[in-house]
Write an enzyme that holds these catalytic residues in place. Structure first.
Site, short mmCIF file in Angstrom:
data_model
loop_
_atom_site.label_atom_id
_atom_site.label_comp_id
_atom_site.label_asym_id
_atom_site.label_seq_id
_atom_site.Cartn_x
_atom_site.Cartn_y
_atom_site.Cartn_z
N HIS A 75 17.78 100.38 94.34
CA HIS A 75 17.26 99.80 95.59
C HIS A 75 15.84 99.30 95.34
O HIS A 75 14.97 100.07 94.96
CB HIS A 75 17.26 100.83 96.71
CG HIS A 75 18.62 101.09 97.28
ND1 HIS A 75 18.86 101.31 98.61
CD2 HIS A 75 19.83 101.15 96.68
CE1 HIS A 75 20.15 101.48 98.81
NE2 HIS A 75 20.76 101.41 97.66
N LYS A 302 11.39 113.42 99.04
CA LYS A 302 10.60 113.90 97.90
C LYS A 302 11.07 115.22 97.29
O LYS A 302 10.62 115.59 96.20
CB LYS A 302 9.12 114.05 98.32
CG LYS A 302 8.44 112.74 98.62
CD LYS A 302 8.25 111.91 97.37
CE LYS A 302 7.80 110.51 97.64
NZ LYS A 302 8.49 109.49 96.85
N TYR A 390 6.52 105.82 97.85
CA TYR A 390 7.97 105.94 97.97
C TYR A 390 8.65 105.90 96.60
O TYR A 390 9.54 106.70 96.33
CB TYR A 390 8.53 104.83 98.88
CG TYR A 390 9.93 105.12 99.34
CD1 TYR A 390 10.18 105.96 100.42
CD2 TYR A 390 11.03 104.56 98.68
CE1 TYR A 390 11.48 106.25 100.82
CE2 TYR A 390 12.32 104.83 99.08
CZ TYR A 390 12.54 105.67 100.16
OH TYR A 390 13.82 105.96 100.56
C1 PHB Z 1 19.82 110.59 101.92
O1 PHB Z 1 20.34 111.70 102.06
O2 PHB Z 1 20.47 109.62 101.53
C2 PHB Z 1 18.37 110.44 102.25
C3 PHB Z 1 17.65 111.51 102.75
C4 PHB Z 1 16.30 111.34 103.06
C5 PHB Z 1 15.71 110.12 102.88
C6 PHB Z 1 16.43 109.06 102.36
C7 PHB Z 1 17.76 109.22 102.05
O3 PHB Z 1 14.41 109.93 103.20
#
Ligand code: PHB
Ligand code: APR
Length: 410
Positions: A75, A302, A390
């Site tokens: 992504h 994270k 991020y």
């Molecule tokens: C996910 O479980 O896909 C997920 C969880 C937290 C996030 C982003 C994706 O911040």
């Protein structure tokens, strides 16, 4: 009592414990991993799924990234959605070419377990009654039973790694007077669902709405992962599938008619939102890594990434001890990790405040929240600080060279 020796005793076969065992193995350092749950339970636990660039690099360079590269999804951007409109944060451009990989945590665990078993490493599931002894001496010990009615056994180690998650016993072995805990709980939870449907969006959508936060994520071309902010005290039984869909539609609606793809919900759960850090992350010969030492709310994705960065620092320190007779890197372990941990705590706390509805917010604070969203999505500098955090701050690690053919071929 039956006694066994190893160099590093590792408690817990989550991402932290398994990755540590793997990195040590690549350096020729022996370890034993003790896990309370069954292999199926470990491999079946649904958690988050966003791997930072640094985590992707570590998995790849240590020889366990082949399936991730085949099945994971790269992504290069994320969307922030508010006031019925989407705004893309171009991670790739804003970070000089970095990206994240969407690949579920349990898939990482399946790959790490396979690598461990293939290399003949010692990994024991369903152990019971794990206790730590003599952690402030040069030969710390772990006592445990192989199963519920097994006899008590002793593992004598040079080092113990407490990778046993937030509820494990390791952290509590450090005397209360020698540790300081920092914590914060948020007045909300996340209701997560897995849905049989193709992705509604090519990139993750973090959505702020008066009714509360929503997140559109993905697992595979056939499965979507969706989340909704709910009250911290909500019971999953209060959330019928119909209620979940109507809430998701209301929060995610846009002015340009974007549609959310529906499908059968085959898994749902509620997770609490909490921040926690213990300092220091080390006491004597016990080193804490991952959730045993710190928890973040899931908004910044994270948790898994911090577990991996901790054990990179730990594996490097342990390798320097055995190979170069240096203990300075191990002595610096806690300080090195905590600098990164606190920045991830900061970012997770910030993303949570930016995107959720807080019962305590006044109309003034709601306007400031919207202004902040407007700022970070319209200013390059604003967007860059989101993007940099991020995709992940740098991980301190040394690629073990060369990776053996057997492991690399995995
Ligand atoms: C996910 O479980 O896909 C997920 C969880 C937290 C996030 C982003 C994706 O911040
Ligand atoms: N004895 C043996 N094993 C234990 C014990 C015990 N007494 N207590 C806990 N464990 C095991 C758990 O069963 C679990 O498999 O330790 C493991 C800890 O794994 P995680 O909780 O996944 O923690 P960690 O490896 O630090 O990874 C952090 O995983 O939990 C997610 O959201 C979290 O993404 C973050 C990441």
């Amino acid at each position: 009592m039956r006694t066994q020796r190893t160099q590093v005793g590792i408690i817990g076969a989550g991402p932290a414990g398994l990755m540590l065992a793997h990195l040590l193995h690549l350096q020729g350092i022996e370890s034993v991993v003790l896990e309370a749950r069954t292999k199926e339970e470990v491999e079946g636990t649904i958690r988050a799924g966003v791997l930072e660039q640094g985590t992707v690099d570590v998995l790849r360079e240590s020889g366990v990234g082949a399936r991730m590269d085949r099945e994971g999804q790269v992504h290069r951007g994320i969307e922030f959605r508010f006031n019925g409109q989407g705004h893309r944060i171009n991670l790739h451009h804003l970070t000089g070419g970095k990206h994240v990989m969407v690949y579920a945590q349990h898939e990482v665990l399946i790959d790490l377990i396979e690598a461990r078993l293939k290399s003949g490493g010692d990994l024991r599931f369903t152990v019971r009654d794990v206790q730590l002894h003599d952690i402030d001496t040069d030969s710390p010990k772990i006592r445990f039973r192989r199963h519920a009615d097994g006899e008590l056994e002793e593992l004598v180690c040079d080092f113990v790694a407490g990778c046993d998650g937030f509820h494990g016993p390791s952290r509590l072995t450090i005397p209360a007077s020698a540790r300081r805990e920092y914590q914060k709980s948020f007045p909300m939870g996340w209701l997560g669902v897995l849905v049989e449907a193709p992705p509604s969006s090519e990139e993750l959508i973090y959505c702020r709405h008066e009714r509360g936060f929503a997140l559109v994520s993905t697992r595979s071309p056939e499965v979507q992962r969706l989340y909704l902010q709910v009250d911290a005290t909500d019971d999953i039984r209060e959330w019928s599938d119909d209620r979940i869909w109507s809430e998701l539609h209301a929060r995610l609606a846009t002015h340009d008619g974007w549609t959310l793809k529906e499908g059968r919900i085959f898994q749902k759960n509620i997770v609490a939102m909490r921040s926690f850090v213990v300092e220091p992350m080390q006491y004597g010969r016990l080193f804490l890594a991952g959730d045993a030492a710190h928890i973040v709310p899931p908004t910044g994705a994270k948790g898994l990434n911090l577990a991996i960065s901790d054990v990179c620092v730990l594996a490097r320190g342990i390798a320097a001890f055995y190979r170069r007779n240096r203990s300075d890197l191990l002595q610096a372990y806690s300080n090195i990790c905590l600098r990164r941990v606190w920045k991830a705590e900061r970012f997770s706390n910030y993303m949570t405040s930016l995107l959720h509805r807080f019962p305590s917010h006044s109309p003034f604070e709601e306007r400031v929240q919207l202004a902040e969203l407007d700022y970070v999505t319209s200013s390059v500098v604003g967007a860059q600080t989101i993007a940099e955090n991020y995709v992940g701050l740098p991980i301190e690690w040394e690629a073990p060279a060369p990776v053996t053919a057997a492991v690399a071929g995995h």
